[in-house]
Design a protein around this motif. Structure first.
Motif, short mmCIF file in Angstrom:
data_model
loop_
_atom_site.label_atom_id
_atom_site.label_comp_id
_atom_site.label_asym_id
_atom_site.label_seq_id
_atom_site.Cartn_x
_atom_site.Cartn_y
_atom_site.Cartn_z
N ASP A 35 33.55 6.35 -2.78
CA ASP A 35 33.19 7.34 -1.76
C ASP A 35 31.96 8.11 -2.23
O ASP A 35 32.00 8.81 -3.24
CB ASP A 35 34.37 8.30 -1.55
CG ASP A 35 34.22 9.18 -0.34
OD1 ASP A 35 33.08 9.46 0.10
OD2 ASP A 35 35.26 9.63 0.18
N ARG B 222 34.04 15.50 2.35
CA ARG B 222 35.32 15.08 1.80
C ARG B 222 36.36 16.19 1.90
O ARG B 222 37.52 15.94 2.23
CB ARG B 222 35.15 14.61 0.35
CG ARG B 222 34.35 13.32 0.24
CD ARG B 222 34.24 12.79 -1.17
NE ARG B 222 33.35 13.59 -2.01
CZ ARG B 222 33.74 14.50 -2.91
NH1 ARG B 222 35.02 14.72 -3.14
NH2 ARG B 222 32.86 15.18 -3.62
N GLU C 68 37.19 16.57 5.85
CA GLU C 68 37.74 15.43 6.58
C GLU C 68 38.78 14.63 5.81
O GLU C 68 39.50 13.83 6.40
CB GLU C 68 36.61 14.49 7.01
CG GLU C 68 35.59 15.17 7.91
CD GLU C 68 34.44 14.27 8.27
OE1 GLU C 68 34.70 13.14 8.73
OE2 GLU C 68 33.28 14.68 8.09
N GLY C 69 38.83 14.79 4.50
CA GLY C 69 39.75 14.01 3.70
C GLY C 69 39.07 12.81 3.06
O GLY C 69 37.86 12.63 3.17
N GLU C 70 39.89 11.98 2.40
CA GLU C 70 39.39 10.83 1.65
C GLU C 70 40.32 9.64 1.84
O GLU C 70 41.49 9.81 2.18
CB GLU C 70 39.30 11.18 0.16
CG GLU C 70 38.40 12.35 -0.14
CD GLU C 70 38.53 12.89 -1.55
OE1 GLU C 70 37.76 13.79 -1.89
OE2 GLU C 70 39.42 12.44 -2.31
N ILE C 71 39.81 8.47 1.60
CA ILE C 71 40.63 7.27 1.62
C ILE C 71 41.48 7.27 0.35
O ILE C 71 40.95 7.45 -0.75
CB ILE C 71 39.75 6.00 1.69
CG1 ILE C 71 38.98 5.98 3.02
CG2 ILE C 71 40.60 4.74 1.51
CD1 ILE C 71 37.96 4.85 3.13
N PHE D 118 33.80 6.36 6.68
CA PHE D 118 35.08 7.06 6.63
C PHE D 118 35.57 7.43 8.03
O PHE D 118 36.76 7.36 8.32
CB PHE D 118 34.98 8.33 5.78
CG PHE D 118 36.24 9.13 5.80
CD1 PHE D 118 37.31 8.78 4.99
CD2 PHE D 118 36.39 10.20 6.67
CE1 PHE D 118 38.50 9.50 5.04
CE2 PHE D 118 37.57 10.92 6.72
CZ PHE D 118 38.63 10.57 5.91
N ARG D 119 34.66 7.79 8.90
CA ARG D 119 35.07 8.23 10.23
C ARG D 119 35.70 7.09 11.03
O ARG D 119 36.62 7.31 11.81
CB ARG D 119 33.91 8.88 10.94
CG ARG D 119 33.55 10.20 10.25
CD ARG D 119 32.39 10.92 10.80
NE ARG D 119 32.20 12.15 10.02
CZ ARG D 119 31.05 12.79 9.94
NH1 ARG D 119 29.99 12.35 10.59
NH2 ARG D 119 30.95 13.88 9.22
N TRP E 160 37.41 4.66 9.56
CA TRP E 160 38.70 4.53 8.88
C TRP E 160 39.70 5.50 9.50
O TRP E 160 40.80 5.12 9.88
CB TRP E 160 38.51 4.81 7.39
CG TRP E 160 39.77 4.90 6.58
CD1 TRP E 160 40.53 6.01 6.38
CD2 TRP E 160 40.41 3.83 5.87
NE1 TRP E 160 41.60 5.71 5.57
CE2 TRP E 160 41.55 4.38 5.25
CE3 TRP E 160 40.11 2.49 5.68
CZ2 TRP E 160 42.39 3.62 4.45
CZ3 TRP E 160 40.96 1.73 4.89
CH2 TRP E 160 42.08 2.29 4.29
N ARG E 161 39.29 6.76 9.60
CA ARG E 161 40.17 7.79 10.15
C ARG E 161 40.48 7.52 11.62
O ARG E 161 41.63 7.64 12.05
CB ARG E 161 39.54 9.17 9.99
CG ARG E 161 40.49 10.30 10.38
CD ARG E 161 39.86 11.66 10.29
NE ARG E 161 38.75 11.69 11.22
CZ ARG E 161 37.67 12.42 11.08
NH1 ARG E 161 37.53 13.18 10.03
NH2 ARG E 161 36.71 12.40 11.96
N VAL F 180 44.90 8.92 5.16
CA VAL F 180 43.87 9.83 4.63
C VAL F 180 44.57 10.80 3.69
O VAL F 180 45.64 11.31 4.01
CB VAL F 180 43.19 10.60 5.78
CG1 VAL F 180 42.24 11.66 5.25
CG2 VAL F 180 42.45 9.65 6.71
N ARG F 181 43.97 11.01 2.53
CA ARG F 181 44.51 12.02 1.61
C ARG F 181 43.65 13.29 1.74
O ARG F 181 42.51 13.24 2.22
CB ARG F 181 44.50 11.51 0.16
CG ARG F 181 43.13 11.43 -0.46
CD ARG F 181 43.16 11.02 -1.93
NE ARG F 181 41.82 11.00 -2.47
CZ ARG F 181 41.35 10.10 -3.32
NH1 ARG F 181 42.13 9.11 -3.73
NH2 ARG F 181 40.12 10.18 -3.75
#
Length: 131
Positions: A35, A42, A45-48, A112-113, A115-116, A122-123
């Protein structure tokens, strides 16, 4: 003269980019997700899950499979997927990693967006970058 769109198209022509669902499967098989997003994104929005945060400024040093400052255990055969916000900066970064010797380096289509938006896990964000 070539602009950023041509530069991006050239980078993507060198990559076998992955969609969010495919990345989810590759994570289960041990893919290394990097990332490169700014801390503010991060945190907001969070992270993978299981991704490793490497600031863009350190990327080539930490992911040079032959360098003295590489991530522990990194080899030139590693399955590396770079993630940014929307899949633009990650394409350029992944291309650079391929040129360093990571033959399987690529990036996430839509970042990432995407993915979400696909409803994938999402963590909470804010993981410190690898020094």
């Amino acid at each position: 003269m070539s602009g950023v769109d041509d530069l991006l198209a050239g980078a993507r022509a060198e990559l076998d980019r992955v969609e969010p669902a495919e990345l989810d499967n590759r994570l289960r098989d041990g893919a290394l997700v990097i990332d490169i997003r700014p801390a503010s994104n991060r945190e907001a929005e969070g992270e993978i899950p299981h991704s490793v945060v490497v600031e863009r400024i350190h990327l080539e040093w930490r992911l040079d499979p032959f360098g003295d400052h590489k991530l522990p255990g990194l080899t030139d055969e590693a399955d590396v997927v770079v993630v940014c916000n929307e899949g633009y900066a990650s394409s350029l970064a992944a291309r650079d990693l391929k040129r360093l010797g990571l033959s399987r380096a690529t990036d996430l289509v839509g970042g990432f967006r995407a993915w979400r938006a696909a409803g994938l896990p999402v963590r909470e964000g804010g993981t410190p970058p690898v020094p």
